[in-house]
Motif scaffolding. Structure first.
Motif, PDB file in Angstrom:
ATOM      1  N   ASN A 367       0.837  -1.206   0.000  1.00 43.82           N
ATOM      2  CA  ASN A 367       0.000   0.000   0.000  1.00 43.82           C
ATOM      3  C   ASN A 367       0.869   1.252   0.000  1.00 43.82           C
ATOM      4  OD1 ASN A 367       0.164  -1.272   2.899  1.00 43.82           O
ATOM      5  ND2 ASN A 367       0.173   0.944   3.227  1.00 43.82           N
ATOM      6  N   ASN A 368       2.182   1.057  -0.162  1.00 43.84           N
ATOM      7  CA  ASN A 368       3.103   2.182   0.010  1.00 43.84           C
ATOM      8  C   ASN A 368       4.229   2.182  -1.008  1.00 43.84           C
ATOM      9  OD1 ASN A 368       3.435   4.496   1.670  1.00 43.84           O
ATOM     10  ND2 ASN A 368       5.286   3.596   2.540  1.00 43.84           N
ATOM     11  N   ALA A 369       3.935   1.767  -2.254  1.00 41.01           N
ATOM     12  CA  ALA A 369       4.928   1.769  -3.317  1.00 41.01           C
ATOM     13  C   ALA A 369       6.176   0.986  -2.896  1.00 41.01           C
ATOM     14  CB  ALA A 369       5.265   3.192  -3.746  1.00 41.01           C
ATOM     15  N   ASP A 370       7.366   1.619  -2.937  1.00 42.74           N
ATOM     16  CA  ASP A 370       8.615   0.888  -2.750  1.00 42.74           C
ATOM     17  C   ASP A 370       9.206   0.978  -1.350  1.00 42.74           C
ATOM     18  OD1 ASP A 370       8.944   3.621  -3.330  1.00 42.74           O
ATOM     19  OD2 ASP A 370      11.021   3.329  -3.943  1.00 42.74           O
ATOM     20  N   LYS A 371       8.809   1.987  -0.555  1.00 42.87           N
ATOM     21  CA  LYS A 371       9.433   2.165   0.752  1.00 42.87           C
ATOM     22  C   LYS A 371       8.663   3.193   1.553  1.00 42.87           C
ATOM     23  CE  LYS A 371      12.518   5.726  -1.093  1.00 42.87           C
ATOM     24  NZ  LYS A 371      13.920   6.134  -1.324  1.00 42.87           N
ATOM     25  N   GLN A 372       9.060   3.354   2.816  1.00 34.81           N
ATOM     26  CA  GLN A 372       8.510   4.435   3.631  1.00 34.81           C
ATOM     27  C   GLN A 372       9.024   5.776   3.103  1.00 34.81           C
ATOM     28  OE1 GLN A 372       6.199   4.890   5.547  1.00 34.81           O
ATOM     29  NE2 GLN A 372       6.122   3.571   7.319  1.00 34.81           N
ATOM     30  N   HIS A 373       8.225   6.827   3.306  1.00 32.16           N
ATOM     31  CA  HIS A 373       8.582   8.174   2.865  1.00 32.16           C
ATOM     32  C   HIS A 373       8.898   8.197   1.376  1.00 32.16           C
ATOM     33  CE1 HIS A 373       8.465   9.501   6.998  1.00 32.16           C
ATOM     34  NE2 HIS A 373       9.306   8.543   7.335  1.00 32.16           N
ATOM     35  N   THR A 374       8.126   7.456   0.630  1.00 28.55           N
ATOM     36  CA  THR A 374       8.327   7.370  -0.806  1.00 28.55           C
ATOM     37  C   THR A 374       7.525   8.437  -1.530  1.00 28.55           C
ATOM     38  OG1 THR A 374       8.137   5.920  -2.736  1.00 28.55           O
ATOM     39  CG2 THR A 374       6.415   5.753  -1.072  1.00 28.55           C
ATOM     40  N   LYS A 375       7.939   8.738  -2.747  1.00 28.40           N
ATOM     41  CA  LYS A 375       7.156   9.597  -3.639  1.00 28.40           C
ATOM     42  C   LYS A 375       6.375   8.751  -4.645  1.00 28.40           C
ATOM     43  CE  LYS A 375      10.256  13.592  -3.299  1.00 28.40           C
ATOM     44  NZ  LYS A 375      11.140  14.543  -4.044  1.00 28.40           N
ATOM     45  N   GLY A 376       6.515   7.441  -4.521  1.00 28.13           N
ATOM     46  CA  GLY A 376       5.762   6.537  -5.394  1.00 28.13           C
ATOM     47  C   GLY A 376       6.282   6.445  -6.804  1.00 28.13           C
ATOM     48  N   GLU A 377       7.569   6.679  -6.999  1.00 26.42           N
ATOM     49  CA  GLU A 377       8.116   6.698  -8.353  1.00 26.42           C
ATOM     50  C   GLU A 377       8.212   5.313  -8.965  1.00 26.42           C
ATOM     51  OE1 GLU A 377      11.737   8.829  -7.765  1.00 26.42           O
ATOM     52  OE2 GLU A 377      10.763  10.804  -7.931  1.00 26.42           O
ATOM     53  N   THR A 378       8.299   4.274  -8.138  1.00 19.58           N
ATOM     54  CA  THR A 378       8.231   2.904  -8.650  1.00 19.58           C
ATOM     55  C   THR A 378       7.435   2.059  -7.665  1.00 19.58           C
ATOM     56  OG1 THR A 378       9.489   1.047  -9.555  1.00 19.58           O
ATOM     57  CG2 THR A 378      10.393   2.115  -7.589  1.00 19.58           C
ATOM     58  N   TRP A 379       6.589   1.202  -8.221  1.00 20.15           N
ATOM     59  CA  TRP A 379       5.638   0.454  -7.382  1.00 20.15           C
ATOM     60  C   TRP A 379       5.601  -0.989  -7.875  1.00 20.15           C
ATOM     61  CZ3 TRP A 379       1.346   3.628  -4.892  1.00 20.15           C
ATOM     62  CH2 TRP A 379       0.613   2.872  -3.962  1.00 20.15           C
ATOM     63  N   PRO A 380       6.373  -1.888  -7.261  1.00 18.54           N
ATOM     64  CA  PRO A 380       6.426  -3.273  -7.732  1.00 18.54           C
ATOM     65  C   PRO A 380       5.127  -4.050  -7.483  1.00 18.54           C
ATOM     66  CG  PRO A 380       8.346  -2.714  -6.398  1.00 18.54           C
ATOM     67  CD  PRO A 380       7.338  -1.621  -6.189  1.00 18.54           C
ATOM     68  N   PHE A 381       4.863  -4.990  -8.369  1.00 14.43           N
ATOM     69  CA  PHE A 381       3.730  -5.912  -8.244  1.00 14.43           C
ATOM     70  C   PHE A 381       4.196  -7.302  -8.636  1.00 14.43           C
ATOM     71  CE2 PHE A 381       1.426  -1.973  -8.562  1.00 14.43           C
ATOM     72  CZ  PHE A 381       0.192  -2.188  -7.956  1.00 14.43           C
ATOM     73  N   ILE A 382       3.605  -8.305  -8.003  1.00 14.93           N
ATOM     74  CA  ILE A 382       3.733  -9.688  -8.459  1.00 14.93           C
ATOM     75  C   ILE A 382       2.334 -10.198  -8.755  1.00 14.93           C
ATOM     76  CG2 ILE A 382       4.393 -12.045  -7.880  1.00 14.93           C
ATOM     77  CD1 ILE A 382       6.570 -10.976  -6.095  1.00 14.93           C
ATOM     78  N   LEU A 383       2.104 -10.636  -9.979  1.00 17.87           N
ATOM     79  CA  LEU A 383       0.857 -11.276 -10.359  1.00 17.87           C
ATOM     80  C   LEU A 383       1.096 -12.781 -10.406  1.00 17.87           C
ATOM     81  CD1 LEU A 383      -0.373  -9.033 -13.342  1.00 17.87           C
ATOM     82  CD2 LEU A 383      -0.609  -8.642 -10.880  1.00 17.87           C
ATOM     83  N   ILE A 384       0.152 -13.549  -9.882  1.00 16.91           N
ATOM     84  CA  ILE A 384       0.248 -15.006  -9.909  1.00 16.91           C
ATOM     85  C   ILE A 384      -1.026 -15.563 -10.518  1.00 16.91           C
ATOM     86  CG2 ILE A 384       0.669 -17.105  -8.585  1.00 16.91           C
ATOM     87  CD1 ILE A 384       1.876 -15.360  -6.381  1.00 16.91           C
ATOM     88  N   GLY A 385      -0.884 -16.323 -11.587  1.00 11.03           N
ATOM     89  CA  GLY A 385      -2.018 -16.941 -12.264  1.00 11.03           C
ATOM     90  C   GLY A 385      -2.247 -16.352 -13.644  1.00 11.03           C
ATOM     91  N   ASP A 386      -2.432 -17.220 -14.633  1.00  5.95           N
ATOM     92  CA  ASP A 386      -2.687 -16.709 -15.984  1.00  5.95           C
ATOM     93  C   ASP A 386      -4.167 -16.673 -16.326  1.00  5.95           C
ATOM     94  OD1 ASP A 386      -3.348 -19.372 -16.441  1.00  5.95           O
ATOM     95  OD2 ASP A 386      -2.006 -19.626 -18.146  1.00  5.95           O
ATOM     96  N   CYS A 387      -4.994 -17.272 -15.448  1.00  2.12           N
ATOM     97  CA  CYS A 387      -6.454 -17.256 -15.645  1.00  2.12           C
ATOM     98  C   CYS A 387      -6.827 -17.725 -17.047  1.00  2.12           C
ATOM     99  CB  CYS A 387      -7.027 -15.881 -15.337  1.00  2.12           C
ATOM    100  SG  CYS A 387      -6.741 -15.360 -13.641  1.00  2.12           S
ATOM    101  N   ASN A 388      -6.409 -18.973 -17.331  1.00  5.64           N
ATOM    102  CA  ASN A 388      -6.706 -19.600 -18.624  1.00  5.64           C
ATOM    103  C   ASN A 388      -6.191 -18.777 -19.801  1.00  5.64           C
ATOM    104  OD1 ASN A 388      -8.103 -22.054 -17.832  1.00  5.64           O
ATOM    105  ND2 ASN A 388      -9.694 -20.691 -17.034  1.00  5.64           N
ATOM    106  N   GLY A 389      -4.991 -18.242 -19.629  1.00  2.24           N
ATOM    107  CA  GLY A 389      -4.344 -17.552 -20.734  1.00  2.24           C
ATOM    108  C   GLY A 389      -4.639 -16.079 -20.857  1.00  2.24           C
ATOM    109  N   ALA A 390      -5.354 -15.508 -19.890  1.00  2.25           N
ATOM    110  CA  ALA A 390      -5.690 -14.080 -19.979  1.00  2.25           C
ATOM    111  C   ALA A 390      -4.485 -13.188 -19.697  1.00  2.25           C
ATOM    112  CB  ALA A 390      -6.825 -13.738 -19.019  1.00  2.25           C
ATOM    113  N   PHE A 391      -3.557 -13.691 -18.855  1.00  6.47           N
ATOM    114  CA  PHE A 391      -2.391 -12.898 -18.474  1.00  6.47           C
ATOM    115  C   PHE A 391      -1.102 -13.596 -18.910  1.00  6.47           C
ATOM    116  CE2 PHE A 391      -5.690 -11.853 -15.405  1.00  6.47           C
ATOM    117  CZ  PHE A 391      -5.638 -10.457 -15.369  1.00  6.47           C
TER     118      PHE A 391
END
Length: 445
Positions: A367-391
């Motif tokens: 809920n806080n991008a990359d670190k505390q006191h961040t400006k939100g310049e980079t925000w990592p995500f991990i997606l798991i699951g292709d949902c029958n080829g949708a992703f």
């Protein structure tokens, strides 16, 4: 009960009702947003959001030696997420989205899932992505469930809290933090002895409050009467949901977790964390819900993991670097083990020609991008699951920091048939914060 029979049983229970609970804690929604077109034809049937507070430092998720986009087939995941190594072909690690417009600092709060400005004490300005997905995914008894993990003190003092999810402007959705309270809501109809007495007494009390509230608004001015009717409707719908869950208890019984002493007498906060996860999994496997939001740290700046041997807690954790930090490795590994449990549990349930996991998307981020006191310049995500080829899966994608987190949420909406170019972002805002429009081509298959 096999998957087909389970779904048929729930259809019978659901038969005929047009709307469900809309209250401070639980709510329902059946129609898509009026400004979006919907054509559900694939993609995820359920979505899980898992947000760890204090930020998500990119080096804790970027595969070793990778500096640009590429395949995860031969990648080695870093120590904090090594538990996910066997599942890397089901994953898509994304770095380079931004959330500068959400003003995250200590936390973006509702902005993390809403893609708009969020701050401590700032109410949501629009609905969040988890709510919008729960509106268009297949109907369930409880379209959305939110659970929050924190220190024992915080979870006990505030068993419900709203910081991450919203059904609209100024309409926060509360998450559950006391597993016994949530157990009684979901499976109170199965209770025996003192727990049954408590459940019945609580239900009776809520019905009495509903009756008193309904008869006490007579004579109010029109504007106040309208506001008051929303208040009374909340009790009416909550009671309706409790009644439906009690009625369904016989069919849901096989999915109820074992009610052990740690529900009432936990040794560590992680005892409650684990039981909250079990309840979330049970709600998914039973078909009770299609959207689960997990807030580790509950979207705030606190959090505690003494059960992992981590003595430091709260805000101090946010001021520690996460990369190569033994404390954060423990916390992130704990999260990864939870993700593995979600995967394995959903893989154990047949659905269609595959399993529930084949139709599920897990979104892991902060809920806080990359670190505390961040400006939100980079925000990592991990997606798991292709949902029958949708992703696209089995990939690491490094973006250039010019597209916002809203673009990912737009992508997910499009996979469930909501055809929209933007999520919670006006053209004026997009001109400043988004270099393109529509879904992320790097994510959608």
């Amino acid at each position: 009960m096999n998957n087909l029979n389970r779904r048929d049983a729930l259809k019978t229970i659901l038969g005929g009702f047009g709307s469900m609970a809309l209250s401070s804690n639980l709510y329902s929604q059946l129609a898509p947003p009026s400004n979006l077109s919907t054509n559900f034809s694939g993609g995820p049937k359920r979505v899980i959001f898992f947000l760890q507070n204090q930020g998500f430092e990119p080096k804790t998720c970027i595969p070793l030696g990778m500096t640009s986009s590429g395949s995860l087939a031969n990648a080695t995941l870093p120590e904090p997420i090594k538990a996910l190594q066997p599942y890397r072909q089901k994953m898509h690690i994304i770095n380079g989205l931004h959330g500068k417009h959400t003003s995250p600092n200590h936390s973006a709060f509702f902005g993390a899932l809403g893609g708009y400005r969020g701050a401590d004490g700032v109410p949501p300005s629009a609905s969040t992505i988890d709510y919008e997905l729960s509106r268009v995914l297949p109907k369930t008894l409880l379209p959305h469930l939110a659970i929050g993990m924190d220190s024992l003190g915080n979870m006990s003092a505030k068993p419900t809290i709203a910081t991450l999810s919203a059904s609209g402007a100024g309409q926060p959705i509360f998450m559950y933090s006391n597993p016994l309270h949530l157990y009684k809501l979901l499976y109170g109809g199965l209770a025996t002895g003192e727990l049954k007495n408590q459940h019945e007494a609580h239900s009776s009390m809520l019905k009495s409050i509903e009756h008193i509230a309904r008869t006490s608004g007579v004579g109010l001015p029109a504007y106040d009467k309208n506001l008051y009717s929303q208040f009374t409707k909340g009790f009416e719908q909550m009671n309706g949901l409790r009644a439906r869950l009690d009625k369904a208890s016989g069919d849901l019984a096989q999915f109820a977790p074992k009610l052990d002493k740690l529900y009432t007498n936990p040794t560590f906060e992680t005892d409650w964390h684990d039981r909250l996860l079990d309840l979330g999994i049970s709600a998914l496997k039973s078909g009770m819900t299609n959207v689960l939001t997990i807030g580790s740290g509950r979207g705030e700046i606190f959090g505690s993991w003494k059960g992992l041997g981590v003595e430091k807690q709260g805000h101090n954790l946010g001021h520690m670097p996460q990369h190569d930090n033994p404390i954060w490795i423990k916390i992130r590994q704990y999260n990864s083990q939870m993700l593995v449990k979600l995967i394995q549990e959903l893989e154990s349930v047949p659905e269609g020609s595959g399993t529930m996991m084949d139709n599920t998307l897990i979104v892991y981020t902060s809920n806080n991008a990359d670190k505390q006191h961040t400006k939100g310049e980079t925000w990592p995500f991990i997606l798991i699951g292709d949902c029958n080829g949708a992703f696209k899966t089995g990939r690491f994608t490094q973006l250039d920091g010019t597209r916002p987190i809203n673009a990912l949420y737009t992508s997910i909406l499009n996979t469930v048939g909501v055809k929209t170019a933007r999520f919670n972002m006006s053209e004026k805002m997009a001109a400043r914060y988004d270099s393109s429009t529509g879904p992320l081509k790097e994510v959608i298959a």
